[in-house]
Design an enzyme around this catalytic site. Sequence first.
Site, PDB file in Angstrom:
ATOM      1  CG  HIS A 168      -1.895   0.678   1.060  1.00 20.96           C
ATOM      2  ND1 HIS A 168      -1.743   2.676   1.775  1.00 20.96           N
ATOM      3  CD2 HIS A 168      -3.023   0.624   1.441  1.00 20.96           C
ATOM      4  CE1 HIS A 168      -2.713   2.735   1.763  1.00 20.96           C
ATOM      5  NE2 HIS A 168      -3.957   2.063   2.240  1.00 20.96           N
ATOM      6  CG  ASP A 199       0.690  -2.367   6.007  1.00 21.79           C
ATOM      7  OD1 ASP A 199      -0.194  -2.363   6.646  1.00 21.79           O
ATOM      8  OD2 ASP A 199       0.414  -1.820   5.266  1.00 21.79           O
ATOM      9  CD  GLN A 219      -7.186  -4.965   3.736  1.00 24.49           C
ATOM     10  OE1 GLN A 219      -8.361  -5.630   3.865  1.00 24.49           O
ATOM     11  NE2 GLN A 219      -7.608  -3.306   3.444  1.00 24.49           N
ATOM     12  CE  LYS A 262      -8.073   0.028   5.955  1.00 33.85           C
ATOM     13  NZ  LYS A 262      -7.166  -0.204   5.023  1.00 33.85           N
ATOM     14  CB  CYS A 283      -3.397   2.781  -1.708  1.00 34.71           C
ATOM     15  SG  CYS A 283      -5.142   4.008  -1.014  1.00 34.71           S
TER      16      CYS A 283
HETATM   17  C1  LIG Z   1      -5.574   0.314   4.713  1.00 26.85           C
HETATM   18  C2  LIG Z   1      -4.784   0.420   4.541  1.00 26.85           C
HETATM   19  C3  LIG Z   1      -3.754   1.016   4.846  1.00 26.85           C
HETATM   20  C4  LIG Z   1      -3.339   2.619   5.308  1.00 26.85           C
HETATM   21  O1  LIG Z   1      -4.080   2.141   6.554  1.00 26.85           O
HETATM   22  P1  LIG Z   1      -5.259   4.112   7.384  1.00 26.85           P
HETATM   23  O2  LIG Z   1      -5.733   3.571   7.496  1.00 26.85           O
HETATM   24  O3  LIG Z   1      -5.857   5.242   5.818  1.00 26.85           O
HETATM   25  O4  LIG Z   1      -3.633   4.463   7.313  1.00 26.85           O
HETATM   26  C5  LIG Z   1      -2.081   0.746   5.042  1.00 26.85           C
HETATM   27  N1  LIG Z   1      -1.694  -0.710   4.435  1.00 26.85           N
HETATM   28  C6  LIG Z   1      -2.910  -2.007   4.304  1.00 26.85           C
HETATM   29  C7  LIG Z   1      -2.542  -2.763   3.446  1.00 26.85           C
HETATM   30  C8  LIG Z   1      -4.394  -1.048   3.966  1.00 26.85           C
HETATM   31  O5  LIG Z   1      -5.001  -2.445   3.890  1.00 26.85           O
END
Ligand SMILES: *Cc1c(COP(=O)(O)O)cnc(C)c1O
Length: 411
Positions: free
Chosen positions: A128, A205, A208, A231, A369
């Site tokens: 992302h 990260d 998800q 999320k 993104c």
């Molecule tokens: C949504 C997302 C982000 C960013 O998250 P924010 O809540 O916008 O800070 C980063 N990495 C992944 C894989 C995402 O799905």
Amino acid sequence: MQSVLSPIDIQRVRQDFPILDQLVNGKPLVYLDNAATNQKPVSVLNALAHYYEHDNANIHRGIHTLAERATHDFELTRQKVQSFLNAQHVEEVIFTYGTTDGINLVAQTYGRKFLNEGDEIIISTLEHHSNIVPWQMLCEEKGCVLKVIPIDDNGDLLIDEYEKMLSERTKFVSVVHVSNALGTINPVKTIVDLAHRVGAVVLIDGAQASSHITLDVQALDCDFYVFSAHKLYGPTGMGVLYGKKALLDAMPPYRGGGEMIKEVTFEKTTYNELPYKFEAGTPNIADVIAVRTAIEYMESLGKENMAAYEGELLDYATAQLADVPGLRIVGQAKEKISVVSFVLDGIHHQDTGVILDQMGIAVRTGHHCTQPLMRRLGIAGTTRASFAVYNTKDEIDRLVQGIRRVQTMMA
Ligand SMILES: *Cc1c(COP(=O)(O)O)cnc(C)c1O
């Protein structure tokens, strides 16, 4: 871990999400944009209202009862997140504003202090933008070198290539647990172990992964793990940075201000201990408090049960969509969460999204993104349907009907 799965009572679950019960453009809402943000159960909405109706006060320094209640509930969330992640210490849980904020925090504190010219940072093609740009900014400032793990055409990382990239120059590896664009579940344990062999520090990260996969940061042995509450059935504007205590202790603070200090004089300021060192200013108190309720909601269903049901939805959607002529699924990794990205022959994803919306079906279209990933795949974007625990096979049927309608209209 539960060994016996119990089926999700889908009608009961749907009643927990009042937003789902509405008409959009005259049609019952089909919400399939869960990878962007998922909906909130009524218990989370009640927790927010309850806080503002009964307990609203600023935390940590108040001596009155409301401040004590707010502080108590705020810190209960930290304990809940500690067990959610299986972190060893409660002070390893830092509250942030989200995944993006957590990654920037690490890049701007750990990165600025410990990374130097010529040091290599490894990310992957699946990242992302929020796990690309903070590292590019750091590279620009410090003269570090950014390297990117390639993927195959299915959307799986080429782990052999990653292994070849690692050397004593590798100082940091920052990789997504689950791709938001394709659904790929990465072999993060292998990625961490290989990085540690060359002494590199690893951030995962988990934006998800956090609502789909049972997490255990000690078993994973990652150095940092980040995610966003919005999320995982929680509110926006709240996220978590997990970091190993020794690393967090060694890092300089990020933002300066109230709460993060021990003592301030005009000559010199000493910083507060963990986790407060990284929590300058009044935090997002209500949302932090409501995250405990969001995690409890997932616990009440059982994360393994949720994952099993979402896996069924993924298999069903993949099979139904594979039957649509002129539709190509993008991302066929070996291990996936319930995300299906696809392109339609000769039809722009934006048109697809607009027509589906007219039918009450909410999907995401575009680059998600992940522009470098789209470039690697040779496409401008996809249409993405992503499923949460409240979605149904019936809704997937409506999506498929909707896509056929798009094809007829655009023919
Ligand atoms: C949504 C997302 C982000 C960013 O998250 P924010 O809540 O916008 O800070 C980063 N990495 C992944 C894989 C995402 O799905």
